[in-house]
Write a protein that holds these residues in place. Structure first.
Motif, PDB file in Angstrom:
ATOM      1  N   HIS A 219       0.727  -1.143   0.028  1.00  0.00           N
ATOM      2  CA  HIS A 219       0.146  -0.042   0.034  1.00  0.00           C
ATOM      3  C   HIS A 219       0.902   1.121   0.058  1.00  0.00           C
ATOM      4  CE1 HIS A 219      -3.773  -2.276   0.675  1.00  0.00           C
ATOM      5  NE2 HIS A 219      -3.031  -3.061   1.585  1.00  0.00           N
ATOM      6  N   PRO A 220       0.513   1.986  -0.808  1.00  0.00           N
ATOM      7  CA  PRO A 220       1.323   3.452  -0.782  1.00  0.00           C
ATOM      8  C   PRO A 220       1.408   4.101   0.255  1.00  0.00           C
ATOM      9  CG  PRO A 220      -0.654   3.605  -2.395  1.00  0.00           C
ATOM     10  CD  PRO A 220      -0.546   2.099  -2.043  1.00  0.00           C
ATOM     11  N   ALA A 221       2.198   5.139   0.573  1.00  0.00           N
ATOM     12  CA  ALA A 221       2.186   5.999   1.777  1.00  0.00           C
ATOM     13  C   ALA A 221       0.794   6.913   1.345  1.00  0.00           C
ATOM     14  CB  ALA A 221       3.253   7.095   1.949  1.00  0.00           C
ATOM     15  N   ARG A 222       0.066   7.364   2.544  1.00  0.00           N
ATOM     16  CA  ARG A 222      -0.933   8.226   2.426  1.00  0.00           C
ATOM     17  C   ARG A 222      -1.147   9.115   3.502  1.00  0.00           C
ATOM     18  NH1 ARG A 222      -7.192   6.135   1.618  1.00  0.00           N
ATOM     19  NH2 ARG A 222      -7.016   7.155  -0.428  1.00  0.00           N
ATOM     20  N   ILE A 223      -1.518  10.449   2.978  1.00  0.00           N
ATOM     21  CA  ILE A 223      -1.809  11.372   3.789  1.00  0.00           C
ATOM     22  C   ILE A 223      -3.176  11.820   3.723  1.00  0.00           C
ATOM     23  CG2 ILE A 223      -1.097  13.968   4.409  1.00  0.00           C
ATOM     24  CD1 ILE A 223       1.793  13.533   3.132  1.00  0.00           C
ATOM     25  N   VAL A 224      -3.866  11.794   4.998  1.00  0.00           N
ATOM     26  CA  VAL A 224      -5.243  12.243   4.930  1.00  0.00           C
ATOM     27  C   VAL A 224      -5.627  13.369   5.788  1.00  0.00           C
ATOM     28  CG1 VAL A 224      -7.207  11.389   5.888  1.00  0.00           C
ATOM     29  CG2 VAL A 224      -5.755   9.790   4.979  1.00  0.00           C
ATOM     30  N   LEU A 225      -6.124  14.353   5.281  1.00  0.00           N
ATOM     31  CA  LEU A 225      -6.360  15.743   6.036  1.00  0.00           C
ATOM     32  C   LEU A 225      -7.964  15.463   6.564  1.00  0.00           C
ATOM     33  CD1 LEU A 225      -4.098  16.442   3.872  1.00  0.00           C
ATOM     34  CD2 LEU A 225      -4.637  18.791   4.438  1.00  0.00           C
ATOM     35  N   TYR A 226      -8.178  15.947   7.519  1.00  0.00           N
ATOM     36  CA  TYR A 226      -9.744  15.949   8.114  1.00  0.00           C
ATOM     37  C   TYR A 226     -10.180  17.401   7.964  1.00  0.00           C
ATOM     38  CZ  TYR A 226      -7.730  11.530   9.641  1.00  0.00           C
ATOM     39  OH  TYR A 226      -7.480  10.202   9.631  1.00  0.00           O
ATOM     40  N   ARG A 227     -11.137  17.573   7.167  1.00  0.00           N
ATOM     41  CA  ARG A 227     -11.789  18.748   6.791  1.00  0.00           C
ATOM     42  C   ARG A 227     -12.299  19.519   7.742  1.00  0.00           C
ATOM     43  NH1 ARG A 227     -16.634  21.108   4.925  1.00  0.00           N
ATOM     44  NH2 ARG A 227     -17.778  19.336   5.279  1.00  0.00           N
ATOM     45  N   ARG A 228     -13.261  18.919   8.685  1.00  0.00           N
ATOM     46  CA  ARG A 228     -13.931  19.575   9.608  1.00  0.00           C
ATOM     47  C   ARG A 228     -13.112  20.269  10.563  1.00  0.00           C
ATOM     48  NH1 ARG A 228     -19.576  19.751   9.365  1.00  0.00           N
ATOM     49  NH2 ARG A 228     -19.401  20.862  11.046  1.00  0.00           N
ATOM     50  N   PRO A 229     -11.996  19.290  11.649  1.00  0.00           N
ATOM     51  CA  PRO A 229     -11.277  19.729  12.239  1.00  0.00           C
ATOM     52  C   PRO A 229     -10.600  20.938  11.855  1.00  0.00           C
ATOM     53  CG  PRO A 229     -11.266  17.396  12.498  1.00  0.00           C
ATOM     54  CD  PRO A 229     -11.975  17.928  11.226  1.00  0.00           C
ATOM     55  N   ILE A 230      -9.981  20.934  10.648  1.00  0.00           N
ATOM     56  CA  ILE A 230      -9.135  21.976  10.062  1.00  0.00           C
ATOM     57  C   ILE A 230      -9.943  23.300   9.665  1.00  0.00           C
ATOM     58  CG2 ILE A 230      -8.029  22.595   8.086  1.00  0.00           C
ATOM     59  CD1 ILE A 230      -6.964  19.758   7.816  1.00  0.00           C
ATOM     60  N   GLU A 231     -11.081  23.182   9.242  1.00  0.00           N
ATOM     61  CA  GLU A 231     -11.927  24.362   9.211  1.00  0.00           C
ATOM     62  C   GLU A 231     -12.197  24.881  10.380  1.00  0.00           C
ATOM     63  OE1 GLU A 231     -14.554  23.531   5.274  1.00  0.00           O
ATOM     64  OE2 GLU A 231     -15.402  22.690   7.100  1.00  0.00           O
ATOM     65  N   MET A 232     -12.445  23.980  11.764  1.00  0.00           N
ATOM     66  CA  MET A 232     -12.655  24.634  13.009  1.00  0.00           C
ATOM     67  C   MET A 232     -11.515  25.644  13.612  1.00  0.00           C
ATOM     68  SD  MET A 232     -15.998  23.610  13.571  1.00  0.00           S
ATOM     69  CE  MET A 232     -15.688  23.843  15.627  1.00  0.00           C
ATOM     70  N   ARG A 233     -10.286  24.931  12.967  1.00  0.00           N
ATOM     71  CA  ARG A 233      -8.964  25.601  13.404  1.00  0.00           C
ATOM     72  C   ARG A 233      -8.786  27.124  12.792  1.00  0.00           C
ATOM     73  NH1 ARG A 233      -4.049  23.143  15.154  1.00  0.00           N
ATOM     74  NH2 ARG A 233      -2.635  24.678  15.496  1.00  0.00           N
ATOM     75  N   ALA A 234      -9.301  27.190  11.740  1.00  0.00           N
ATOM     76  CA  ALA A 234      -9.348  28.299  10.733  1.00  0.00           C
ATOM     77  C   ALA A 234     -10.286  29.151  10.760  1.00  0.00           C
ATOM     78  CB  ALA A 234      -8.659  27.794   9.513  1.00  0.00           C
ATOM     79  N   PRO A 235     -10.177  30.371  11.418  1.00  0.00           N
ATOM     80  CA  PRO A 235     -11.449  31.390  11.430  1.00  0.00           C
ATOM     81  C   PRO A 235     -11.920  31.833  10.085  1.00  0.00           C
ATOM     82  CG  PRO A 235      -9.366  32.254  12.449  1.00  0.00           C
ATOM     83  CD  PRO A 235      -9.070  31.030  11.956  1.00  0.00           C
ATOM     84  N   GLY A 236     -10.905  31.988   9.086  1.00  0.00           N
ATOM     85  CA  GLY A 236     -11.252  32.652   7.743  1.00  0.00           C
ATOM     86  C   GLY A 236     -10.660  31.873   6.700  1.00  0.00           C
ATOM     87  N   ARG A 237     -11.349  32.174   5.425  1.00  0.00           N
ATOM     88  CA  ARG A 237     -10.702  31.587   4.028  1.00  0.00           C
ATOM     89  C   ARG A 237      -9.129  31.711   4.039  1.00  0.00           C
ATOM     90  NH1 ARG A 237     -11.025  27.732   0.629  1.00  0.00           N
ATOM     91  NH2 ARG A 237     -10.178  28.610  -1.284  1.00  0.00           N
TER      92      ARG A 237
END
Length: 138
Positions: free
Chosen positions: A84-102
């Motif tokens: 299985h290749p290396a995989r990086i997974v980003l979690y959208r909801r927690p990241i959006e909660m961390r960033a207050p604006g676009r």
């Protein structure tokens, strides 16, 4: 099928035309942001990242790894193993909660991708991207 309720009221058509950028969902816009960020990093690290996969999920699984006990992860690196290749997974909801604006979201996603790629390649984040700012990331 009618888009109006029985009294003749309700939506008459699309609220936002397809040609307007706001037509895309937040999830689609987030995916576009991740793709653009990864493409920018891959330009410099194409050979080293060959075969690596990047993915976006809404939230992390409810079973955190032992080293993640201190909070909700923003991303995870799954190293290459057993075909299985290396995989990086980003979690959208927690990241959006961390960033207050676009603008903040752009910066946070970039920093998280840089940190994960650095971990994958065994480099420092500033080697991956000389403009990396550790205060921006996860």
């Amino acid at each position: 099928m009618s888009r109006r309720d029985r009294r003749g009221r309700g939506l008459r058509g699309d609220l936002i035309p397809v040609s307007v950028p706001a037509y895309r969902t937040r999830a689609e816009q987030f995916d576009d942001l991740v793709v653009a960020t990864v493409a920018q990093i891959e330009r410099r690290w194409e050979k080293q990242l060959h075969g690596a996969e990047f993915a976006v999920e809404e939230v992390p699984a409810s079973d955190p790894a032992p080293w993640e006990a201190r909070g909700v992860p923003l991303a995870r690196l799954f190293p290459e193993q057993a075909g299985h290749p290396a995989r990086i997974v980003l979690y959208r909801r927690p990241i959006e909660m961390r960033a207050p604006g676009r603008n903040d979201l752009d910066r946070v996603v970039h920093a998280i991708v840089v940190e994960q790629v650095a971990q994958l390649l065994g480099e420092s984040p500033s080697d991956i991207d000389p403009d990396y700012d550790e205060r921006s990331g996860g």
